[in-house]
Write an enzyme that holds these catalytic residues in place. Structure first.
Site, short mmCIF file in Angstrom:
data_model
loop_
_atom_site.label_atom_id
_atom_site.label_comp_id
_atom_site.label_asym_id
_atom_site.label_seq_id
_atom_site.Cartn_x
_atom_site.Cartn_y
_atom_site.Cartn_z
N LYS A 119 0.82 -1.22 0.00
CA LYS A 119 0.00 0.00 0.00
C LYS A 119 0.85 1.26 0.00
CE LYS A 119 -4.26 -1.63 2.06
NZ LYS A 119 -5.17 -1.49 3.21
N LYS B 54 -6.29 -10.25 -6.05
CA LYS B 54 -7.40 -10.53 -5.16
C LYS B 54 -8.64 -9.70 -5.51
CE LYS B 54 -7.43 -8.79 -0.92
NZ LYS B 54 -7.60 -8.55 0.53
N LYS C 290 -11.82 -4.91 -1.97
CA LYS C 290 -12.91 -3.95 -1.98
C LYS C 290 -12.41 -2.53 -2.10
CE LYS C 290 -13.44 -3.88 3.09
NZ LYS C 290 -12.09 -4.33 3.30
#
Ligand code: TRP
Length: 341
Positions: free
Chosen positions: A112, A197, A200
Site C-alpha cells: 500500500k 485478489k 474492496k
C-alpha cells in the site's frame, strides 16, 4: 467458550471475496459455536486518504451488511470500533511492545505504501501502525480465534507475537490468538485478473462482484470472466487460474469441491452459467435482508449501541490489567475499586 473476533473495514463496497473468504462462515458457523464479536473497524479506514462522509456512509452500510449476512445480535456482538475507546488505548501500549522493523516488514504496508507513493501521495503514519491497532482489536477481547481471509494471516501472526512478548515481559495478560481460514475460496480472485485478489478498496471494476450488485450485473460479470486458453475444464490453480477461480467460487457457493466440480463440466460456458446462478442465489437473501434493514435504520442503530456497550464491558478489564502490568499508575478512582475488591 471460544472467543472469536473479526472485523470489516469500511473503505469500499464489500465484495463476494469478503463474503466467501470470511463473512459467510461468521454467520453460518462462528456465531453459533463461539462467543463471537464482529466489528466495523472504522478507525482503520482513516489510514489512507479518505472522505469523512463516505467513511460514515460505508460504516453504516457495513454494519447493515453484517446483519444482512445473518449475524444475529442475540447470538453475537456487532459493533463499531470507534465506539469502544479501549481499542485505541490498548493500541498505544502495544506500540510500546512492537518494533518499527516489524511494522516495515508487513506485506500489506509495503504494497500500500508503494501504491500511495506512486500516486504522488504521502503515506500516513497510521498505515504503518495499522497492524498494531488490529492486534489491539483482537487482544482486547481475549480472542482465541480470528476468522479472516488468508491475506490477513501475517497481521494475526503479529498479534500473536505481541501477545507473547507482552506476557513474557510484563506477566500474563493476553490470550494468544490464532487465525482460522475457510477451506475453499479463501481467496477469491478478480474475475478479469485472476492474479490479483477481489479486493474492496480498488475502484469499481468488471472483475469485482459486490454484495449489493443486482442479479443481472452479477451474471454479466461472471459470464465475462477471463478464462484460460484450452477447452477442457480442469482444476489447476497454477496453469489455469481463471478457471480455478470460477470452480472455487462455485464450490464455495454450493458447498462442493472444486476438483470434483471440474469433472462435471464439459465447457467453460456451462461452468460460467452455473457459477453465475450460484452467486446470484447466495447473494439473494443477503440483499433482501439488507433492503429490509435500510428501511429500519433505528434498529441498526440500536444493535450497534447495545453491541458497543457489551464490547466495552469485555474490553475494559483487559485494558486495566495491561495498564497495570506495563507500569502505569492506577488513577485514584481505580485504586479505590482495587482496594475494595
Ligand atoms: N485488517 C483487516 C482487513 O483489512 C480488518 C481488521 C481490522 C480485522 N482489525 C481486525 C480483521 C481484527 C480481523 C480482526 O480486512
Amino acid at each position: 467458550m471460544t472467543r472469536v473476533f473479526s472485523g470489516v473495514k469500511p473503505t469500499g463496497n464489500l465484495t463476494l471475496g469478503n463474503y466467501l473468504g470470511a463473512m459467510q462462515r461468521w454467520a453460518a458457523v462462528d456465531q453459533h459455536q463461539a462467543d463471537a464479536l464482529f466489528c466495523v473497524v472504522d478507525l482503520h479506514a482513516l489510514t489512507v486518504e479518505h472522505d469523512p462522509a463516505r467513511v460514515r456512509r460505508l460504516s453504516r452500510q457495513a454494519a447493515s451488511l453484517l446483519l444482512a449476512t445473518g449475524l444475529d445480535p442475540e447470538l453475537c456482538t456487532v459493533f463499531v470500533q470507534s465506539h469502544v475507546d479501549e481499542h485505541a488505548r490498548l493500541s498505544y501500549l502495544l506500540e510500546c511492545v512492537a518494533t518499527d522493523g516489524e511494522m516495515r516488514r508487513m506485506i500489506q504496508y509495503r504494497e500500500k505504501a508503494v501504491r500511495e507513493r506512486e500516486r504522488g501521495g504521502s503515506v500516513r503514519l497510521s498505515l504503518l501502525t495499522y497492524p498494531v491497532l488490529m492486534a489491539a482489536d483482537i487482544l482486547v477481547y481475549g480472542t482465541d480465534e480470528v476468522p479472516v481471509g488468508d491475506d490477513q494471516a501475517q497481521h494475526v501472526e503479529l498479534a500473536r507475537d505481541l501477545a507473547v512478548r507482552f506476557n513474557r515481559r510484563y506477566g500474563y495478560t493476553f490470550v494468544v490468538p490464532r487465525a482460522t481460514h475457510p477451506t475453499v475460496a479463501t481467496r477469491v480472485m478478480n474475475l478479469q485478473d485472476p492474479a490479483s485478489k477481489m479486493g474492496k478498496s480498488e475502484d469499481v471494476g468488471p472483475g469485482i462482484v459486490y454484495l449489493l450488485d443486482e442479479p443481472d450485473v452479477v451474471r454479466k460479470k461472471v459470464l465475462r470472466a477471463v478464462t484460460d486458453s484450452g477447452r477442457e475444464v480442469v482444476y489447476d490453480r497454477e496453469a489455469r487460474p481463471g478457471l480455478a477461480n470460477l470452480l472455487e467460487i462455485l464450490a464455495a457457493c454450493t458447498g462442493g469441491n472444486p476438483s470434483e466440480l471440474s469433472g462435471v463440466y464439459e465447457s467453460y460456458g456451462a461452468l460460467k452459467k452455473d457459477t453465475a446462478e450460484a452467486v446470484v442465489e447466495v447473494l439473494r437473501p443477503v440483499q433482501e435482508r439488507h433492503k429490509a434493514l435500510c428501511a429500519d435504520p433505528g434498529y441498526v442503530e440500536e444493535v450497534l449501541r447495545d453491541g458497543a456497550e457489551r464490547a466495552r464491558a469485555m474490553a475494559r478489564p483487559t485494558v486495566d490489567a495491561a495498564y497495570q502490568a506495563i507500569g502505569l499508575l492506577a488513577a485514584a478512582a481505580d485504586i479505590e475499586v482495587t482496594a475494595q475488591g
